[in-house]
Scaffold this motif. Structure first.
Motif, mmCIF file in Angstrom:
data_model
loop_
_atom_site.group_PDB
_atom_site.id
_atom_site.type_symbol
_atom_site.label_atom_id
_atom_site.label_comp_id
_atom_site.label_asym_id
_atom_site.label_seq_id
_atom_site.Cartn_x
_atom_site.Cartn_y
_atom_site.Cartn_z
ATOM 1 N N GLU A 81 -5.387 8.021 -2.302
ATOM 2 C CA GLU A 81 -6.565 7.449 -2.959
ATOM 3 C C GLU A 81 -7.605 8.513 -3.278
ATOM 4 O O GLU A 81 -8.154 8.556 -4.383
ATOM 5 N N GLN A 82 -7.862 9.417 -2.308
ATOM 6 C CA GLN A 82 -8.938 10.390 -2.487
ATOM 7 C C GLN A 82 -8.593 11.447 -3.524
ATOM 8 O O GLN A 82 -9.453 11.863 -4.307
ATOM 9 N N ASP A 118 -1.390 5.964 7.354
ATOM 10 C CA ASP A 118 -2.800 5.795 6.972
ATOM 11 C C ASP A 118 -3.339 7.067 6.315
ATOM 12 O O ASP A 118 -4.107 7.006 5.350
ATOM 13 N N GLN A 119 -2.939 8.233 6.834
ATOM 14 C CA GLN A 119 -3.374 9.499 6.248
ATOM 15 C C GLN A 119 -2.798 9.673 4.844
ATOM 16 O O GLN A 119 -3.500 10.119 3.926
ATOM 17 N N ARG A 145 0.828 -1.211 0.000
ATOM 18 C CA ARG A 145 0.000 0.000 0.000
ATOM 19 C C ARG A 145 0.860 1.258 0.000
ATOM 20 O O ARG A 145 0.377 2.351 -0.278
ATOM 21 N N ALA A 205 -4.704 7.484 2.491
ATOM 22 C CA ALA A 205 -6.041 8.033 2.244
ATOM 23 C C ALA A 205 -5.983 9.205 1.271
ATOM 24 O O ALA A 205 -6.804 9.308 0.349
#
Length: 321
Positions: free
Chosen positions: A157-158, A150-151, A98, A154
């Motif tokens: 992806e966003q 994690d941020q 990821r 995110a």
């Protein structure tokens, strides 16, 4: 968020909307190629790489269109940086594709060290679709590092449609679903991006407004509209005349607005924000409101996650309240 003196795209990337669209296209293309190849036909890319100035473009910039790349600036001479790399390497394995970890020895890569504006090691940055953002400097607890990662994932992806490619035995058992058709809103947004890329600023502005009329919360359309309107305002401006007019008339709100636009386009983000905060401070009524609204427009161009925007919002609140 860009590190200081980042030569690849400057302090402010006014092609960020285009970059986001291109990154999404490249990410989808890469996923399609992996589906066509089938499981086991192509070796998995390494999750931890040692980057150099010579390999930076291929290993970091190009790869960042498919997967978030986390760069750790370190040196073997500092125990803290060795320990942080150990943690990051373990997390890269746990996250299973990821994100990719790129380690850069600061003594062997002085140019990269300077371009990113690194103040000391260890220092960690992320690169998403060619856009760099500082994450943290020095040691940090592992749970805080995972929150930051994690941020990053995110945001990748966003904003850019970058989701990486998880590795492991489940890849063969759970093939990725076929991409869904583009929605009318996505097609309209793509048309707006194309107009901006072609230099049709009036067409891009109207196209972004059309998207926002149907979807007022669309972050990408807001960013595109703010950038298109900024470029339209500075189009044909004489920088020397604009700056001279602002210097000669500090109380002329129109002159300060024009100079702030040029500051931002030239990459002087803090100067643009400071100029408008000062203008808000020394004006009242309609003039104050004009300066405040222009500052909010420029916040949209840079993006709410940039620390310079957070600092300027605090400064604006102090002069308003």
């Amino acid at each position: 968020m860009q590190p200081r003196n980042m030569s690849m795209s400057g302090v402010v990337d006014l092609a960020a909307v285009k970059a986001a669209g291109e990154a999404k296209a490249k990410a989808e293309q890469a996923r399609a190629q992996r589906r066509q190849a089938g499981p086991g036909e192509a070796p998995a890319a390494p999750l931890v790489i040692e980057v150099t100035e010579a390999t930076f473009e291929a290993d970091v910039l190009q790869r960042s269109s498919e997967v978030p790349v986390v760069i750790s600036f370190w040196t073997d001479q500092i125990e803290q940086s060795r320990q942080l790399n150990t943690v990051l390497e373990r997390l890269a394995a746990q996250y299973r594709g990821r994100f990719v970890l790129a380690t850069a020895d600061v003594y062997a890569n002085q140019l990269l060290f300077q371009q990113f504006g690194v103040q000391g090691v260890p220092a960690v940055f992320a690169v998403l679709a060619g856009q760099a953002m500082p994450l943290f400097q020095g040691a940090a607890p592992e749970d805080q590092i995972t929150e930051v990662l994690d941020q990053v994932i995110a945001v990748a992806e966003q904003r850019f449609g970058i989701v990486g490619q998880e590795t492991g035995p489940q890849d063969a058992a759970e093939p990725e679903p076929a991409p869904r058709p583009a929605t009318p809103q996505e097609l309209a947004l793509s048309a707006a991006h194309d107009a901006l890329d072609a230099g049709d600023l009036s067409g891009a502005i109207q196209a972004y407004k059309n998207v926002l009329a149907d979807e007022p919360a669309n972050v990408e359309a807001k960013l595109g509209l703010a950038q298109a309107e900024l470029l339209a305002r500075v189009e044909g401006a004489d920088p020397q005349k604009v700056r001279a007019a602002a210097a000669e008339a500090p109380g002329d709100v129109s002159a300060q607005l024009a100079a702030a636009d040029l500051d931002l386009v030239g990459g002087h983000v803090e100067d643009a924000f400071s100029r408008l905060v000062d203008t808000v401070k020394r004006t009242v009524g309609e003039d104050r409101d004009r300066a405040r609204l222009r500052l909010l427009d420029l916040f949209e161009v840079i993006g709410p996650d940039d620390p310079r925007v957070a600092a300027a919002r605090t400064a604006l609140a102090r002069v308003l309240f």
